[in-house]
Design a protein around this motif. Sequence first.
Motif, PDB file in Angstrom:
ATOM      1  N   THR A 122      66.268  40.110 112.470  1.00  0.00           N
ATOM      2  CA  THR A 122      65.453  38.905 112.264  1.00  0.00           C
ATOM      3  C   THR A 122      64.079  39.061 112.901  1.00  0.00           C
ATOM      4  O   THR A 122      63.046  38.734 112.283  1.00  0.00           O
ATOM      5  CB  THR A 122      66.169  37.681 112.849  1.00  0.00           C
ATOM      6  OG1 THR A 122      67.463  37.541 112.253  1.00  0.00           O
ATOM      7  CG2 THR A 122      65.363  36.423 112.615  1.00  0.00           C
ATOM      8  N   ALA A 123      64.061  39.555 114.139  1.00  0.00           N
ATOM      9  CA  ALA A 123      62.776  39.760 114.809  1.00  0.00           C
ATOM     10  C   ALA A 123      61.945  40.839 114.102  1.00  0.00           C
ATOM     11  O   ALA A 123      60.713  40.737 114.020  1.00  0.00           O
ATOM     12  CB  ALA A 123      63.019  40.153 116.260  1.00  0.00           C
ATOM     13  N   TYR A 124      62.615  41.842 113.543  1.00  0.00           N
ATOM     14  CA  TYR A 124      61.911  42.923 112.825  1.00  0.00           C
ATOM     15  C   TYR A 124      61.182  42.372 111.601  1.00  0.00           C
ATOM     16  O   TYR A 124      60.029  42.724 111.328  1.00  0.00           O
ATOM     17  CB  TYR A 124      62.926  44.004 112.441  1.00  0.00           C
ATOM     18  CG  TYR A 124      62.381  45.133 111.613  1.00  0.00           C
ATOM     19  CD1 TYR A 124      61.751  46.220 112.200  1.00  0.00           C
ATOM     20  CD2 TYR A 124      62.518  45.120 110.219  1.00  0.00           C
ATOM     21  CE1 TYR A 124      61.263  47.262 111.438  1.00  0.00           C
ATOM     22  CE2 TYR A 124      62.034  46.154 109.445  1.00  0.00           C
ATOM     23  CZ  TYR A 124      61.401  47.238 110.054  1.00  0.00           C
ATOM     24  OH  TYR A 124      60.925  48.263 109.288  1.00  0.00           O
ATOM     25  N   LYS A 125      61.865  41.500 110.844  1.00  0.00           N
ATOM     26  CA  LYS A 125      61.233  40.906 109.662  1.00  0.00           C
ATOM     27  C   LYS A 125      60.059  40.006 110.056  1.00  0.00           C
ATOM     28  O   LYS A 125      59.004  40.033 109.411  1.00  0.00           O
ATOM     29  CB  LYS A 125      62.263  40.097 108.882  1.00  0.00           C
ATOM     30  CG  LYS A 125      63.324  40.959 108.216  1.00  0.00           C
ATOM     31  CD  LYS A 125      64.310  40.082 107.453  1.00  0.00           C
ATOM     32  CE  LYS A 125      65.402  40.925 106.795  1.00  0.00           C
ATOM     33  NZ  LYS A 125      66.376  40.070 106.077  1.00  0.00           N
ATOM     34  N   ALA A 126      60.238  39.226 111.116  1.00  0.00           N
ATOM     35  CA  ALA A 126      59.150  38.356 111.560  1.00  0.00           C
ATOM     36  C   ALA A 126      57.950  39.173 112.036  1.00  0.00           C
ATOM     37  O   ALA A 126      56.789  38.810 111.786  1.00  0.00           O
ATOM     38  CB  ALA A 126      59.645  37.447 112.676  1.00  0.00           C
ATOM     39  N   ALA A 127      58.208  40.282 112.699  1.00  0.00           N
ATOM     40  CA  ALA A 127      57.108  41.135 113.157  1.00  0.00           C
ATOM     41  C   ALA A 127      56.356  41.732 111.977  1.00  0.00           C
ATOM     42  O   ALA A 127      55.115  41.804 111.977  1.00  0.00           O
ATOM     43  CB  ALA A 127      57.653  42.232 114.057  1.00  0.00           C
ATOM     44  N   GLY A 128      57.098  42.146 110.940  1.00  0.00           N
ATOM     45  CA  GLY A 128      56.442  42.697 109.750  1.00  0.00           C
ATOM     46  C   GLY A 128      55.561  41.668 109.058  1.00  0.00           C
ATOM     47  O   GLY A 128      54.453  41.992 108.595  1.00  0.00           O
ATOM     48  N   HIS A 176      47.830  39.634 109.615  1.00  0.00           N
ATOM     49  CA  HIS A 176      46.610  40.051 110.308  1.00  0.00           C
ATOM     50  C   HIS A 176      46.054  41.384 109.802  1.00  0.00           C
ATOM     51  O   HIS A 176      45.150  41.943 110.416  1.00  0.00           O
ATOM     52  CB  HIS A 176      46.892  40.157 111.810  1.00  0.00           C
ATOM     53  CG  HIS A 176      47.202  38.836 112.453  1.00  0.00           C
ATOM     54  ND1 HIS A 176      46.257  37.876 112.700  1.00  0.00           N
ATOM     55  CD2 HIS A 176      48.391  38.314 112.890  1.00  0.00           C
ATOM     56  CE1 HIS A 176      46.801  36.820 113.271  1.00  0.00           C
ATOM     57  NE2 HIS A 176      48.116  37.063 113.400  1.00  0.00           N
ATOM     58  N   GLY A 177      46.599  41.873 108.700  1.00  0.00           N
ATOM     59  CA  GLY A 177      46.102  43.127 108.136  1.00  0.00           C
ATOM     60  C   GLY A 177      46.422  44.338 108.963  1.00  0.00           C
ATOM     61  O   GLY A 177      45.656  45.310 108.966  1.00  0.00           O
ATOM     62  N   LEU A 178      47.566  44.316 109.681  1.00  0.00           N
ATOM     63  CA  LEU A 178      47.938  45.423 110.557  1.00  0.00           C
ATOM     64  C   LEU A 178      49.133  46.220 110.043  1.00  0.00           C
ATOM     65  O   LEU A 178      49.682  47.037 110.780  1.00  0.00           O
ATOM     66  CB  LEU A 178      48.262  44.877 111.957  1.00  0.00           C
ATOM     67  CG  LEU A 178      47.105  44.163 112.662  1.00  0.00           C
ATOM     68  CD1 LEU A 178      47.586  43.530 113.970  1.00  0.00           C
ATOM     69  CD2 LEU A 178      45.964  45.129 112.927  1.00  0.00           C
ATOM     70  N   THR A 179      49.506  46.003 108.803  1.00  0.00           N
ATOM     71  CA  THR A 179      50.647  46.751 108.254  1.00  0.00           C
ATOM     72  C   THR A 179      50.333  48.241 108.229  1.00  0.00           C
ATOM     73  O   THR A 179      49.272  48.666 107.769  1.00  0.00           O
ATOM     74  CB  THR A 179      50.964  46.273 106.832  1.00  0.00           C
ATOM     75  OG1 THR A 179      51.229  44.874 106.862  1.00  0.00           O
ATOM     76  CG2 THR A 179      52.165  47.004 106.264  1.00  0.00           C
TER      77      THR A 179
END
Length: 419
Positions: free
Chosen positions: A216-222, A228-231
């Motif tokens: 869940t935290a991984y998806k929210a971080a993505g 913010h254009g940091l992918t």
Amino acid sequence: MGILTLLRNAFGRSRKERAAQTEGATQETAPAVTAPEPKLPSQPAAPAEPDPSEPPAQPEATPQVPEPRSESTPAPAAASTSTSTSTDEHDLVKAAFTNITVPKPTDPEPEPQSETAPEPAAEPQPEAKPDPQPEPKPKTEPQPDPKTETAPEPAAEPQSEAEPAPTPAPAPEPAPDPAPTEGEAEATKATPPEGTAQKPATSAARLRSQAPGLTTAYKAAGAALKKHGLTGTRARVHLVLDRSASMRAYFKDGSAQALAEQTLALAAHLDPEAAVHVTFFSTEVDGTGELTLADHENKIDELHGALGRMGRTAYHAAVEAVLAHHAEHAPPGTPALVVFQTDGAPDAKTPATQSLTDAAANHPNVHFSFVAFGDPENKAFDYLRRLKTGNASHFLAGETPKELTDKELYEGVLATWRP
């Protein structure tokens, strides 16, 4: 009677000779103008005019007629000889008969003959019409021009033949392409290029297999990184935890452990190793540790419990320790995101500010994102509000940071970070 016949014969012969001379002259002039036409042989009919005047002379003149018809050039020479002989005969006749006048028959004869001479001259004028006949010759000359025009047409045919030749050339090119791409694919999987990757450093499948509790935290971080254009950004991630006495409650309720797991889920997107270096500080640096996907559950409690007593809040000690570790374990110029957790202002503000200022000057790729646990209205956080070093930001997590959603935390941490 014999003398008269002689005179008549003499006069007849002279006339015929003069006629032959005039005919020879006309034949000489006529062929120069009308040589190509067949009408010229009809002109010898002109000497028929002297025949009605003296018919007896006609039988003798017949043998001499073919001489002027011959188109050979010596005809005028024969005429000259005949004229010489005729003059001799006239002299003899004049000597014998002085009463006879010879010029009468001669005067009218040359005049009509001279008049007949221009008549064939008038005929070549219409005959000049065949002069345009050479014009069809240039007509035939342009005919080879279309032949030359048709000549390049077969030249165009080999060009079309040359066109299919390059087509097989590109065909073998795609064949070698798949071979190197297979080897390149393995290299790219191992080390994706920095700044160009558009995927997280750790795939979702790997994270589910090794740390399913962080999904869940991984998806929210993505989602926050994408916003913010940091992918695809690559960076090392550090976690700094405050171990001052006032932090005791946050360790007990699991707020420190929750923050550590959220930081690890974010590191899975940024760091190919998916690891977080942890630094505990109070009066000084109390200890360090590391979080990984395989070893992160209750890891903070274990490390904290092994460090002993809790002290004061020395920011500068933690800042210096993090910079030293990053410089030792990361290639030069590698970006770093430091999640710096605290519940109050530093005990020594001047050293704290100086350490952050030095970090901005010497390590511009290292960003300190402060996360404040406690009352947002606490004046202790005025230090963070007034901090303006260019390499630091702050987020007030409140008195119950464990209740924050993953999205809220990531929005606060990533608000100003732009590696």
